[in-house]
Motif scaffolding. Structure first.
Motif, mmCIF file in Angstrom:
data_model
loop_
_atom_site.group_PDB
_atom_site.id
_atom_site.type_symbol
_atom_site.label_atom_id
_atom_site.label_comp_id
_atom_site.label_asym_id
_atom_site.label_seq_id
_atom_site.Cartn_x
_atom_site.Cartn_y
_atom_site.Cartn_z
ATOM 1 N N PRO A 78 37.386 37.631 47.555
ATOM 2 C CA PRO A 78 37.283 39.064 47.241
ATOM 3 C C PRO A 78 38.619 39.730 46.958
ATOM 4 C CG PRO A 78 36.883 38.678 49.570
ATOM 5 C CD PRO A 78 36.942 37.331 48.924
ATOM 6 N N LYS A 82 41.747 42.658 43.328
ATOM 7 C CA LYS A 82 42.874 43.525 43.699
ATOM 8 C C LYS A 82 44.199 42.976 43.184
ATOM 9 C CE LYS A 82 40.456 46.204 46.477
ATOM 10 N NZ LYS A 82 40.429 47.645 46.546
ATOM 11 N N LEU B 112 39.392 41.232 54.166
ATOM 12 C CA LEU B 112 38.536 40.581 53.168
ATOM 13 C C LEU B 112 37.120 40.471 53.728
ATOM 14 C CD1 LEU B 112 40.904 37.593 52.206
ATOM 15 C CD2 LEU B 112 40.901 39.915 51.301
ATOM 16 N N TRP B 113 36.147 40.893 52.914
ATOM 17 C CA TRP B 113 34.744 40.821 53.335
ATOM 18 C C TRP B 113 34.013 39.810 52.489
ATOM 19 C CZ3 TRP B 113 32.863 42.827 57.683
ATOM 20 C CH2 TRP B 113 33.638 43.790 58.319
ATOM 21 N N TYR B 114 33.240 38.973 53.156
ATOM 22 C CA TYR B 114 32.509 37.922 52.454
ATOM 23 C C TYR B 114 31.005 38.146 52.610
ATOM 24 C CZ TYR B 114 37.056 35.732 52.453
ATOM 25 O OH TYR B 114 38.391 35.488 52.262
ATOM 26 N N SER B 118 30.882 41.639 49.323
ATOM 27 C CA SER B 118 32.201 41.045 49.116
ATOM 28 C C SER B 118 33.188 42.036 48.493
ATOM 29 C CB SER B 118 32.002 39.828 48.206
ATOM 30 O OG SER B 118 33.200 39.440 47.639
ATOM 31 N N HIS B 119 34.247 42.331 49.209
ATOM 32 C CA HIS B 119 35.297 43.211 48.693
ATOM 33 C C HIS B 119 36.572 43.015 49.517
ATOM 34 C CE1 HIS B 119 33.647 45.692 51.951
ATOM 35 N NE2 HIS B 119 34.826 46.266 52.004
ATOM 36 N N ALA B 120 37.644 43.671 49.089
ATOM 37 C CA ALA B 120 38.926 43.484 49.789
ATOM 38 C C ALA B 120 39.716 44.781 49.849
ATOM 39 C CB ALA B 120 39.749 42.430 49.058
ATOM 40 N N ASP B 121 40.490 44.935 50.909
ATOM 41 C CA ASP B 121 41.454 46.035 51.008
ATOM 42 C C ASP B 121 42.800 45.443 51.375
ATOM 43 O OD1 ASP B 121 39.923 48.439 50.582
ATOM 44 O OD2 ASP B 121 38.850 47.896 52.413
ATOM 45 N N LEU B 122 43.797 45.698 50.551
ATOM 46 C CA LEU B 122 45.141 45.184 50.808
ATOM 47 C C LEU B 122 46.074 46.368 50.935
ATOM 48 C CD1 LEU B 122 45.136 42.486 47.952
ATOM 49 C CD2 LEU B 122 44.443 42.155 50.317
ATOM 50 N N LEU B 350 39.612 28.120 51.487
ATOM 51 C CA LEU B 350 39.803 29.035 50.349
ATOM 52 C C LEU B 350 41.275 29.205 50.004
ATOM 53 C CD1 LEU B 350 37.223 31.781 51.381
ATOM 54 C CD2 LEU B 350 37.082 30.342 49.360
ATOM 55 N N VAL B 356 43.630 32.320 53.638
ATOM 56 C CA VAL B 356 43.917 33.158 52.478
ATOM 57 C C VAL B 356 44.248 34.596 52.908
ATOM 58 C CG1 VAL B 356 41.473 33.682 52.008
ATOM 59 C CG2 VAL B 356 43.102 33.713 50.157
ATOM 60 N N THR B 359 47.843 34.791 53.804
ATOM 61 C CA THR B 359 48.697 34.760 52.612
ATOM 62 C C THR B 359 48.775 36.151 51.998
ATOM 63 O OG1 THR B 359 48.020 32.505 52.161
ATOM 64 C CG2 THR B 359 48.983 33.700 50.329
ATOM 65 N N GLU B 360 47.623 36.806 51.896
ATOM 66 C CA GLU B 360 47.612 38.136 51.261
ATOM 67 C C GLU B 360 48.313 39.178 52.129
ATOM 68 O OE1 GLU B 360 47.107 38.340 48.273
ATOM 69 O OE2 GLU B 360 46.126 36.395 48.007
#
Lengths: 195, 404
Positions: A78, A82, B112-114, B118-122, B350, B356, B359-360
């Motif tokens: 996901p 971004k 990170l949501w699976y 599914s979405h992400a916040d960075l 992943l 992962v 890493t992000e």
């Protein structure tokens, strides 16, 4: 109807680059888009689309060896939307000021962070009333597939007119006049309009 | 003149030669270690008794066994919907040559949501440390006694703040579904180890750290599926190997063995060359499998450097043997531990061997060389704008000028 699709991130006198709000959702090649310099509406034709990493130091790598579906790659990673972005470049072909459309370069390029709209059928019809913009395309020295661009925008403008064949004929005549000394190039463009 | 790579390459070449011998010795130690490992398999009570018998005499730390040490647990199934939050940080340490006495901690987070949603916040959060309380830890019993927060102490402070940020996020996000919360590296504040710092320094940091850690326990007690894990890549720990040394020792309390059993001395030292990751690379042959659970000895007792009890297991990520540390309440909850194992393995898969989300979070936290220069320029220009008497040192100005 016009749709807001992105934002200007780089601009100069003859072209501008925009970031698409949605990944992989850039307007089709040859589309008419509109930005603004704060006073005039500036029209451009999309001639290049790039989707790449936001960070130039991080290159995308293959992730789908064990996935059945391409969408699963995005579902299972996901963070990707971004970290990737889709940009598109547009060749400036005219502007509209005080309600009048002019098919030559505007006094100023669009403002950075100005919104970019994908023109709807009515706006495409309005802008392509005159065919002078074809001259801007065939005579420009931009490193872009200009013949493909000319053909694509004629096809899209014809479509916006509900498949009006007379528009194609008029555009073909205009191109024949502009490329009277270069028959090979003219034929190549006309073939692309026909297909 | 910049770095003389020609001269350096000769030194590197010379340094590499003895490493071949060391590698051969390591292989022979590993073979011996595996034989001791399988010999004691199935005798957990006898081993525990031997550890208890040694008590405080041991010169090395051994973990407490929770189960048979040879147990290998395969990867459990993943829940359909879950989240992973990771936190990482970077810092710009104080520089006495700079105009203003300050430090920077930048905390990066990745959520990170699976599954279906599914979405992400960075994101990243910079924190400027420039007040007296930010830059010094004061002794509550003697105000003249204070420790500057820099170097290892700044690093420990950063770990505490990272944990605080993770706790803050998990409080909010645990409403949305089960969560794996990851910190880069150990849950134990190793920077506080030894006698480098006075008691009040350790106490202050451990108290603050404990407040953050216990927020995770409160969430778990409230029925939320929140598993905190400290993920250590290429861990240098040799706690389980120490246990092997103790098991292999003929002396009942492993105290006077060197005098009594001179031959055994060699054996003990031989095993001492190994790290736990060497041992479990042989034991955990299937990617995704994890080792038995052990209780970390440094997290308890008088000189503890962790405010909560910490347990650990080793995981074959497919690329390496990683150490995963969990707080006691996660270790005690089989379902939560299983969730941590499953999601950690998925994260590693992943991320091509490394989670992962970590890493992000790292990418969000990283402060580049250019960022560092910008930071000090900002400090300097702000000082000038407000006419503050904080000029950089002559040395610092000279380095920047680099005149010919």
């Amino acid at each position: 109807m016009c749709t807001k699709i992105g934002e200007v991130v780089e601009a100069n006198t003859i072209s501008f680059a925009a970031q698409s709000y949605e990944l992989h959702q850039a307007p089709p090649f040859g589309s008419l888009v509109r930005a603004s310099d704060g006073e005039a509406d500036i029209f451009g034709l999309v001639y290049s689309v790039v989707t790449a990493s936001i960070d130039t130091g991080r290159r995308p790598i293959a992730r789908g060896r064990d996935e059945q579906d391409e969408e699963d790659i995005y579902r299972n990673n996901p963070q990707l939307p971004k970290l990737l972005r889709t940009d598109f470049d547009s060749l400036i072909v005219g502007f509209r000021q005080a309600g009048t459309v002019r098919q030559y370069l505007p006094p100023r390029p669009p403002r950075l962070h100005g919104f970019v709209y994908l023109s709807g059928n009515a706006e495409i019809v309005e802008f392509t009333q005159s065919l002078d913009f074809l001259n801007t395309i065939v005579s420009c020295s931009l490193g872009a597939p200009l013949d493909e661009l000319a053909a694509a925008c004629v096809r899209l403008a014809e479509e916006a007119r509900g498949g009006d064949y007379s528009f194609r004929v008029a555009a073909g005549r205009e191109l024949a006049m502009l490329l009277s000394t270069n028959q090979q190039r003219l034929k190549a463009i006309l073939r692309r309009i026909r297909q | 003149m910049t770095l003389d790579l020609l001269a350096l390459s000769r030194q590197v070449e010379e340094a590499a030669l003895p490493l071949q011998d060391a590698e051969r010795a390591r292989e022979s130690s590993l073979s011996r270690a595996l034989s001791v490992f399988s010999h004691w398999q199935g005798t957990v009570d006898a081993l525990r008794a031997k550890v208890d018998g040694c008590g405080a005499h041991m010169t090395f730390r051994v973990p407490r066994l929770r189960q048979e040490w040879g147990e290998v647990i395969g990867p459990p199934g993943l829940p359909e919907d879950y989240g992973v939050i990771a936190v990482d940080g970077s810092q710009i340490d104080r520089d006495r040559h700079a105009g203003l006495d300050c430090a920077l901690i930048n905390i990066g987070t990745a959520a990170l949501w699976y599954g279906e949603r599914s979405h992400a916040d960075l994101s990243s959060q910079p924190l400027l440390l420039c007040k007296e309380n930010d830059l010094y830890l004061a002794d509550p019993e003697n105000k003249d006694n204070r420790e500057p927060i820099e170097g290892a102490l700044l690093h420990a402070k950063r770990s505490v703040l990272e944990c605080g940020r993770l706790a803050e996020l998990s409080q909010v996000l645990s409403e949305e579904g089960p969560l794996l919360c990851l910190v880069d590296n150990s849950l134990v504040l190793w920077g506080l180890m030894g006698r480098r710092f006075e008691t009040y320094v350790r106490r202050a940091l451990l108290e603050e750290y404990g407040v953050h850690l216990r927020r995770f326990r409160e969430l778990a007690q409230a029925g939320k599926r929140v598993a905190l894990v400290g993920y250590v890549s290429k861990s240098d720990s040799s706690q389980v190997v120490n246990l092997l040394r103790l098991a292999d020792c003929q002396d009942p309390d492993c105290r006077n063995c060197e005098e009594r059993y001179p031959r055994r001395q060699q054996s003990c030292h031989e095993l001492g060359r190994l790290r736990d990751r060497d041992l479990f690379a042989a034991v955990l042959s299937t990617p995704g499998s994890r080792s038995a659970l052990f209780d970390d000895p440094v997290s308890t007792g008088e000189n503890a450097i962790s405010p909560v009890e910490v347990s650990f297991f080793y995981l074959n990520t497919g690329e390496e043997i990683a150490r995963a540390e969990v707080p006691g309440w996660v270790a005690d909850d089989p379902a939560l531990l299983q969730f941590a194992h499953a999601t950690l393995w998925s994260q590693a898969r992943l991320g091509f061997g490394y989670p992962v989300a970590l890493t992000e979070a790292h990418e969000q936290a990283v402060v580049s060389v250019a960022d560092r220069e910008q930071f000090w320029s900002l400090i300097e220009s702000t000082s000038y704008t407000h006419r503050l008497p904080y000029a950089p040192s002559i040395k610092s100005q000279g380095k920047r000028l680099r005149a010919l």
